[in-house]
Enzyme design. Structure first.
Site, mmCIF file in Angstrom:
data_model
loop_
_atom_site.group_PDB
_atom_site.id
_atom_site.type_symbol
_atom_site.label_atom_id
_atom_site.label_comp_id
_atom_site.label_asym_id
_atom_site.label_seq_id
_atom_site.Cartn_x
_atom_site.Cartn_y
_atom_site.Cartn_z
ATOM 1 N N PHE A 46 0.808 -1.216 0.000
ATOM 2 C CA PHE A 46 0.000 0.000 0.000
ATOM 3 C C PHE A 46 0.841 1.266 0.000
ATOM 4 O O PHE A 46 0.360 2.324 -0.403
ATOM 5 C CB PHE A 46 -0.941 0.021 1.205
ATOM 6 C CG PHE A 46 -2.068 -0.954 1.110
ATOM 7 C CD1 PHE A 46 -3.260 -0.603 0.496
ATOM 8 C CD2 PHE A 46 -1.938 -2.235 1.602
ATOM 9 C CE1 PHE A 46 -4.308 -1.502 0.392
ATOM 10 C CE2 PHE A 46 -2.968 -3.147 1.496
ATOM 11 C CZ PHE A 46 -4.159 -2.779 0.888
ATOM 12 N N GLY A 47 2.084 1.190 0.468
ATOM 13 C CA GLY A 47 2.888 2.400 0.503
ATOM 14 C C GLY A 47 4.162 2.254 1.297
ATOM 15 O O GLY A 47 4.628 1.150 1.583
ATOM 16 N N THR A 49 6.490 3.911 4.681
ATOM 17 C CA THR A 49 6.483 4.690 5.920
ATOM 18 C C THR A 49 7.898 5.173 6.200
ATOM 19 O O THR A 49 8.847 4.383 6.197
ATOM 20 C CB THR A 49 5.966 3.844 7.095
ATOM 21 O OG1 THR A 49 4.653 3.374 6.806
ATOM 22 C CG2 THR A 49 5.936 4.666 8.373
ATOM 23 N N LYS A 66 3.676 8.740 6.365
ATOM 24 C CA LYS A 66 3.188 7.617 5.564
ATOM 25 C C LYS A 66 2.809 8.123 4.183
ATOM 26 O O LYS A 66 2.059 9.093 4.047
ATOM 27 C CB LYS A 66 1.969 6.971 6.225
ATOM 28 C CG LYS A 66 2.260 6.312 7.551
ATOM 29 C CD LYS A 66 1.014 5.614 8.096
ATOM 30 C CE LYS A 66 1.300 4.881 9.381
ATOM 31 N NZ LYS A 66 0.095 4.172 9.882
ATOM 32 N N ASP A 164 -7.671 -4.747 13.264
ATOM 33 C CA ASP A 164 -6.350 -5.269 12.870
ATOM 34 C C ASP A 164 -5.378 -5.205 14.043
ATOM 35 O O ASP A 164 -4.225 -4.809 13.889
ATOM 36 C CB ASP A 164 -5.801 -4.497 11.673
ATOM 37 C CG ASP A 164 -4.751 -5.304 10.908
ATOM 38 O OD1 ASP A 164 -4.705 -6.537 11.089
ATOM 39 O OD2 ASP A 164 -3.991 -4.709 10.130
#
Length: 337
Positions: A46-47, A49, A66, A164
């Site tokens: 997703f990306g 950090t 992020k 989560d």
């Protein structure tokens, strides 16, 4: 592709990809100029950090940046990823300031990229204790459990379900030993779900939200409730005690529950509480963090009772009577005697 740049690296001069360092050719948001990258903390599908410094504040404090950078091209999945990224920022803003939640510091867009800036928590991720095979003691787990249950009470009071909770998303702060929960991009907003009037939400589009081994059956079926976070917290306790991931623990083929209590140093009443937190059936599980805290408090009272009777009257284990009335009677004597 432009030439490789050296530190300091500014948001308004490069795309934050340290390997490419491509120079931007367009105007940037003023907030982007504040942050200087120090290191990459993690990467995912997703990306990325980053650890950064805010050079516009006195002392140039560290912060976490992020960047949303999906590694997939499916338009629907990209839309979901963007919505979840924005959801995390909205959730952190909604929860406000809390010692066990990173404070939201900034949120901005740079061209087609999105960035979220939050408080930096110095410490280590609990998953490291499992990877290094350094299990928690029962006392450490009980302290962890109490802290996290109080945090869940706060989160659930805002009608939010984290969905989560796992060792990878919890940091033990090195300065004051508090446990901090991360990653609020998968939360379920019960208020939004009620007001959607049956419209398809982002959670509906991602029915597998959660992590295998920590997400209970009802969550995997997109029916998460507050008790779903209780299950995940209980599973996290088991992992910390055993020093293993759920997939590494044996399973009772009749009940589908993990076999763990016999292999760790833990008293029966605490193991019973954790076992009830991780029941497969919702009907057999604690429904709220408050219920678990009450069970832990009752356990503490009973422990005080046993200690008092053992010292005062040398009562044998077989002669103990631990009804609620006796508990309150003995506790009153123990505190005034």
């Amino acid at each position: 592709m432009g030439k490789k740049l050296s530190y300091p690296i500014f948001f308004d001069t490069i795309c934050l990809e340290l390997s490419l360092c491509r120079v931007f050719r367009r105007p940037v948001a003023p907030s982007a100029k504040r942050y200087v990258i120090q290191a990459i903390l993690s990467r995912s599908s997703f990306g990325i950090t980053y650890l950064a410094r805010n050079i516009y504040l006195p002392g140039q404090p560290l912060c976490v940046v992020k960047k949303l950078a999906p590694k997939f091209n499916d338009p629907q999945l990209v839309t979901i990823a963007r919505a979840q990224f924005e959801l995390e920022a909205l959730t952190l803003s909604r929860l406000g300031t809390h010692a066990q939640i990173p404070t939201l510091l900034d949120y901005f867009e740079l061209g087609s990229d999105r960035y979220l800036v939050e408080e930096y928590i110095p410490g280590f991720v609990l998953a490291q204790t499992i990877q290094q095979q350094q299990p928690f003691t029962a006392t450490q787990v009980e302290n962890f459990l109490v802290q996290m249950l109080r945090l869940l009470e706060y989160i659930h009071s805002h009608h939010l379900i984290h969905r989560d909770l796992k060792p990878q998303n919890i940091i033990l702060c090195q300065t004051d030993r508090r446990f901090v929960l991360l990653d609020f991009g998968s939360v379920k907003d019960l208020d939004a779900a009620k007001s959607s009037s049956g419209d398809r939400t982002i959670s509906d589009a991602s029915r597998s939200i959660g992590t295998s081994g920590f997400a209970p059956p009802e969550q995997l079926a997109n029916r998460a409730v507050y008790a779903s976070d209780i299950y995940a917290l209980g599973m996290t306790c088991i992992c910390l005690l055993a020093g293993k991931e759920p997939s590494q623990l044996p399973v009772d083929l009749k009940t589908c529950e993990l076999i763990w209590a016999d292999n760790v140093d833990i008293c029966t009443d605490l193991s019973q509480i954790i076992s009830k937190m991780t029941q497969i059936s919702l009907a057999d599980r604690y429904h709220s963090a408050t219920q678990v805290l009450a069970a832990l408090e009752n356990r503490t009272i009973r422990a005080k009772l046993r200690t008092y009777l053992d010292r005062k009257y040398a009562v044998s284990t077989t002669d103990r009577i631990e009804s609620p009335a006796v508990v309150h009677w003995a506790l009153g004597i123990a505190t005034t005697d």
